[in-house]
Motif scaffolding. Sequence first.
Motif: not given
Length: 136
Positions: A43, A73, A75
């Motif tokens: 991440h 991603s 996130i």
Amino acid sequence: MIRIYTDTAVNGNPGRAGVGILILKGEDQIQLTTPLSGMWDNHEAEFKAMLDGLTWLVQNDSASELTFGYTDSQIVAQSIEKKYVKDRTFQKYLTEILELMEEFPYISISWLPESENRGADNLARQALQKALKDQK
């Protein structure tokens, strides 16, 4: 219009990592690969990829156009949209990304499925191979 695609490849989690950035501007295609030194969480590396891509655009005077950024991603995409991260490790990246976004007249960062981010993924894998080679 500019489209920027970012991705990372990490060998382990944490592990060695590489960043791949694909920038499409009209008929032009810019491919950037960056092997990262040290150990990276997946991440954190994804945030670094977006930060590096936006930094490159601002430094190369490409920030004057309509810009669409893509990451696989969720996130990263959701954190940018909400302007919030739960994990403090990512806060420095989010702060810098949001500051860079102010340099653009219009910018949108969106999530896209991994299958639609193959160009950046291939570049990230190349960068990871270099990071692994440099480690030896």
